[in-house]
Structures are given as C-alpha cells and as structure tokens.
Design an enzyme around this catalytic site. Structure first.
Site, PDB file in Angstrom:
ATOM      1  CD  GLN A 222       9.500   9.163  -7.465  1.00  0.00           C
ATOM      2  OE1 GLN A 222      10.611   9.225  -6.941  1.00  0.00           O
ATOM      3  NE2 GLN A 222       9.333   8.729  -8.699  1.00  0.00           N
ATOM      4  CE  LYS A 245       8.757   4.926  -9.943  1.00  0.00           C
ATOM      5  NZ  LYS A 245       9.313   5.692 -11.050  1.00  0.00           N
TER       6      LYS A 245
HETATM    7  N1  PMP Z   1       3.519   7.396  -9.147  1.00  0.00           N
HETATM    8  C1  PMP Z   1       4.620   8.138  -9.028  1.00  0.00           C
HETATM    9  C2  PMP Z   1       4.639   9.289  -8.079  1.00  0.00           C
HETATM   10  C3  PMP Z   1       5.751   7.807  -9.783  1.00  0.00           C
HETATM   11  O1  PMP Z   1       6.855   8.533  -9.672  1.00  0.00           O
HETATM   12  C4  PMP Z   1       5.693   6.700 -10.664  1.00  0.00           C
HETATM   13  C5  PMP Z   1       6.877   6.336 -11.528  1.00  0.00           C
HETATM   14  N2  PMP Z   1       7.473   7.406 -12.190  1.00  0.00           N
HETATM   15  C6  PMP Z   1       4.520   5.969 -10.735  1.00  0.00           C
HETATM   16  C7  PMP Z   1       3.450   6.339  -9.954  1.00  0.00           C
HETATM   17  C8  PMP Z   1       4.384   4.778 -11.624  1.00  0.00           C
HETATM   18  O2  PMP Z   1       5.247   3.762 -11.178  1.00  0.00           O
HETATM   19  P1  PMP Z   1       5.467   2.458 -12.067  1.00  0.00           P
HETATM   20  O3  PMP Z   1       5.781   2.933 -13.446  1.00  0.00           O
HETATM   21  O4  PMP Z   1       6.644   1.791 -11.395  1.00  0.00           O
HETATM   22  O5  PMP Z   1       4.224   1.661 -11.985  1.00  0.00           O
END
Ligand code: PMP
Length: 426
Positions: A222, A245
């Site tokens: 984030q 993201k």
């Molecule tokens: N850590 C945080 C703080 C997140 O916001 C997210 C996604 N919501 C993730 C890890 C996991 O990311 P991803 O699903 O893209 O692997």
C-alpha cells in the site's frame, strides 16, 4: 511518509488541472476505464487499496509487447528472444529506480506481494529459523504478512509474536520494543496499513530491529504508489510490493532483497531458468534474482510494470502524495461531520485510506447502496482479521484514494453515505 499538503502543492495542482479546486486531478483522463459509466452513473472508483486502474500507457505497453516483442527470455539465440530479455531486464532496472535499490540484481520478480513474502519465508526462513526463534509482526498486518509466517513456524518450531496497536490504529512502540529480544530473527511490518491507512515509522522500526539482531521485511503493497520509497534510507532487508496496486497489471510484483542476504538464500521453486547446471547427481543454481524465478515468468507483465513505474515517476510521487493527502483530509473532515459516522484508524500519519462505520448500517449494506450510486468502495475485514478483532468489529467500509480521484469522488461518497442513512432511517 505522505508529504503534508502545502499551499505550494495546492497551487501547483490547481494550475495543472486548469481549475480552482486543489482536489481536481489532472491525471484522470489518462485512465480509459474511468470514462465508462457504472450503473448509469459517473464511476467514483474508491477501491484503490484492492487494485488500481491502469493508465493508457500501461495498457499500450502490454499490447505493444505482445504485438512487437513477444518471445521467451534468457539464453535465446534469436533476435526476438534477446530483445524480450532486454525489455525484461530493463523492467527490473525500473523497479530498482522506484525503490532506490543499490543494484537491479537485488530485485526479484514475483507474482505480487503475497508471493514475495512466501518466497522469503520458504527460502530465507526455512534455512535460518530454528525451534524457539521468533518472528515479530504488528497487529495491523494483512493476512499475507501473517499466514506465511505461521506456516513457517509450523515447519520449524519458531514462534510468531505480534506487537499491539493503539486505539488510534498506530503501532504501540513500547510494546514493539518490549517484544524484540535476542530470539527475534525477523520483523515483518506493513509500510502502510491497508485497512487503516496508518503509515508506520519504518526507518525507526528497522533501526530497533537491527539493534536486536533481527532482519526486517517491509510489506510495501500500500506504499509504493502513494509516496516515494527508498529502501536504502529505510535500511530494510526485504521490501515487497504488487504491480497491480501501482497502476500495473495483476500477476506481477517484486521483492527487493539486500544483496548480501540474497546471495545466501537457497531456491524455493525448482525448474527451468533458475539453474546453472543440472545432472542426475545434483544441480547448481543461477546467481542473483534468477535463482528465484523458476519457469517462464510474466514477461509482458514485467514490461508493463516498468511502464507503470515510468508513469508514476513522470508525475512525481511527492505530487501524488500531496494530491491524495488533500483528498484524505477533505473526505475525513466531511465524513467525521456526519452524525453516526465513526472513523476507524485515526493515526497522526496516514496515507489515502479511510475506514469507517455508520451506526445502524452494516458495511456490506453500505457498500451495496454506494454501488447503486456508482461509488466503488470495499466492505469487510480487508484481509486483516486480527486487526478487526482488536477493534471488536467484523469489518469496516473502506474508501481508498489514488492519483485520479478528485473532489467529485468525495462528494459522491458523502452523498451516498447520507442516502444510505436516509434509507435505513438512521
Ligand atoms: N499486503 C497488503 C498491505 C495489502 O494491502 C495486500 C493487498 N490487499 C497484500 C499484502 C497482498 O497483495 P497481493 O494480493 O497483490 O499479493
């Protein structure tokens, strides 16, 4: 992390957008999907914590790769293979620039944050951890920064601990210090909490962890799209993020590993591309990040991630941070002013994420009513169930901002909440 909005920033943004409002976004027109109506309304996309929309430059980079450059990479003797390899390695260099890593060989491509953390757990963790060793995380972690460590603890006999958070949603530094001890081998911390928006004092936490002899993994999922990140200034050992993201495609992300640590990490997946030699007597591994990139990677995704990095760097992450800070300040003030609205997470230092509850309305119902107005938010536990338990709630409604959001999105959010309150008679 977020630079406070200064009057200079405001003036700059107003000039760029050609309007008076510091909340106008000069970049929204770069995102084709924002022009499509949703439920016959103007789309107010406020689910950026889950994933961001993609600018034309990223969509075109993906298309151009498959139209002009597609081939498998590494060791190809033909021109296209060498060309695709160059593009892939250039994308690695873009990630290095984004994070200010010392060397592009410190950057491993992964599917995203989740895979990056699992890689560290299964490679470094499996090699180093012994029964009785400890891993320390915070009470505000995403499940991705909890569950891989639980699995590792189950295999090694190590123990997972967590430092508590305060009622404002900040890390309790005293508890963090108290939990660090000579058995702590790894500290895992979110740079920015996806559920609350809290920005953690990562450089300070890294200093404390290193003093205790532990390495530090930062979950930057984030963070990277919202303010400049410098892994050398943070002095962290691992930094993980997801391309999707950061205005890039899904299925691609990266892990920074401090070079001296990467050199000693064993592979975690075997296959093509990660080896030096293979025989039935045994195999040897490629040096550098390739050791962790078994099989054909997401080549097109890496190239498009490189385009996404170019896109945010061309705008400037300081400017993006200032814009999102202004949106957060406006939305916070206006939601706080509504009767029956309670903000969850009121840390002094926050990125553009706003979690809240409305008396008498379940977050899912609120999300559904907002959807009928074209406002996309997220409702639920945000993959942070321990954090929700800490607050004694099942979930929240969450609005999360990106560079293309503007004052109209905040207006739509506030109007939607009021409409829900009227419908529910609260
Ligand atoms: N850590 C945080 C703080 C997140 O916001 C997210 C996604 N919501 C993730 C890890 C996991 O990311 P991803 O699903 O893209 O692997």
């Amino acid at each position: 992390m977020n630079a406070p909005l200064t009057s200079q920033h405001s003036a700059q943004l107003a000039a760029d957008s050609g309007g008076d409002s510091p909340l106008a976004s000069p970049w929204a027109a770069d995102f084709p999907i924002l022009a499509r109506p949703v439920r016959k309304r103007r789309l107010a996309y406020l689910d950026n914590g889950a994933t961001t929309q993609k600018p034309g430059a990223v969509i075109q980079a993906l298309e151009a790769f498959y139209e002009q450059s597609n081939a498998n990479i590494h060791r190809g003797v033909h021109w296209l293979s060498q060309h695709a390899t160059d593009l892939y390695e250039e994308a690695r260099e873009r990630v290095r620039v984004l994070l200010n890593a010392p060397d592009s060989q410190d950057v491993v491509f992964t599917r995203g944050t989740t895979e990056a953390i699992n890689l560290v757990a299964q490679s470094w963790g499996q090699k180093v951890l012994r029964a009785g060793d400890e891993i320390l995380v915070t009470g505000m972690e995403h499940h991705s920064n909890i569950v891989p460590w639980q699995l590792l603890c189950a295999r090694t006999g190590a123990v997972l601990r967590h430092a508590r958070i305060t009622d404002t949603g900040e890390l309790d530094l005293d508890d963090f210090r108290a939990q660090l001890n000579p058995r702590t081998r790894l500290v895992g911390i979110a740079h920015v909490s996806n559920a609350l928006g809290t920005v953690n004092p990562v450089a300070e936490l890294v200093r404390l962890a290193h003093e205790a002899g532990a390495l530090v993994l930062v979950d930057g999922a984030q963070a990277v799209a919202h303010a400049p990140v410098d892994v050398q200034a943070l002095d962290c050992d691992f930094y993980a993020f997801s391309g999707h993201k950061l205005y890039g495609p899904t299925g691609i992300g990266a892990l920074y590993v401090r070079g001296t640590i990467l050199a000693g990490m064993p592979p975690w997946q075997g296959g093509g591309d990660m080896i030096r030699t293979v025989s039935f007597e045994g195999s040897t591994w490629a040096a550098g990040p390739q050791r962790f990139e078994a099989g054909t990677p997401n080549i097109g995704g890496s190239v498009a991630l490189g385009a996404a990095i170019d896109y945010v760097l061309s705008i400037g992450l300081e400017r993006i941070a200032a814009h999102e800070a202004a949106l957060l300040a406006e939305a916070t003030e206006r939601l706080r002013a509504l009767p029956g609205v309670r903000l969850v997470g009121t840390a002094a230092h926050k990125a553009g994420i706003l979690s809240f509850l409305v008396d008498g309305i379940h977050p899912h119902d609120l999300g559904t009513i907002l959807d009928t107005e074209g406002v996309a938010i997220r409702a639920g536990h945000h993959c942070a169930m321990p954090l929700m338990s800490h607050f004694g709630i099942p979930g929240t409604a969450r609005a999360s901002f990106a560079l293309y959001n503007d004052g109209r999105d905040v207006d739509a959010l506030v109007a939607g909440v009021r409409k829900a309150q009227k419908l529910f008679g609260v």
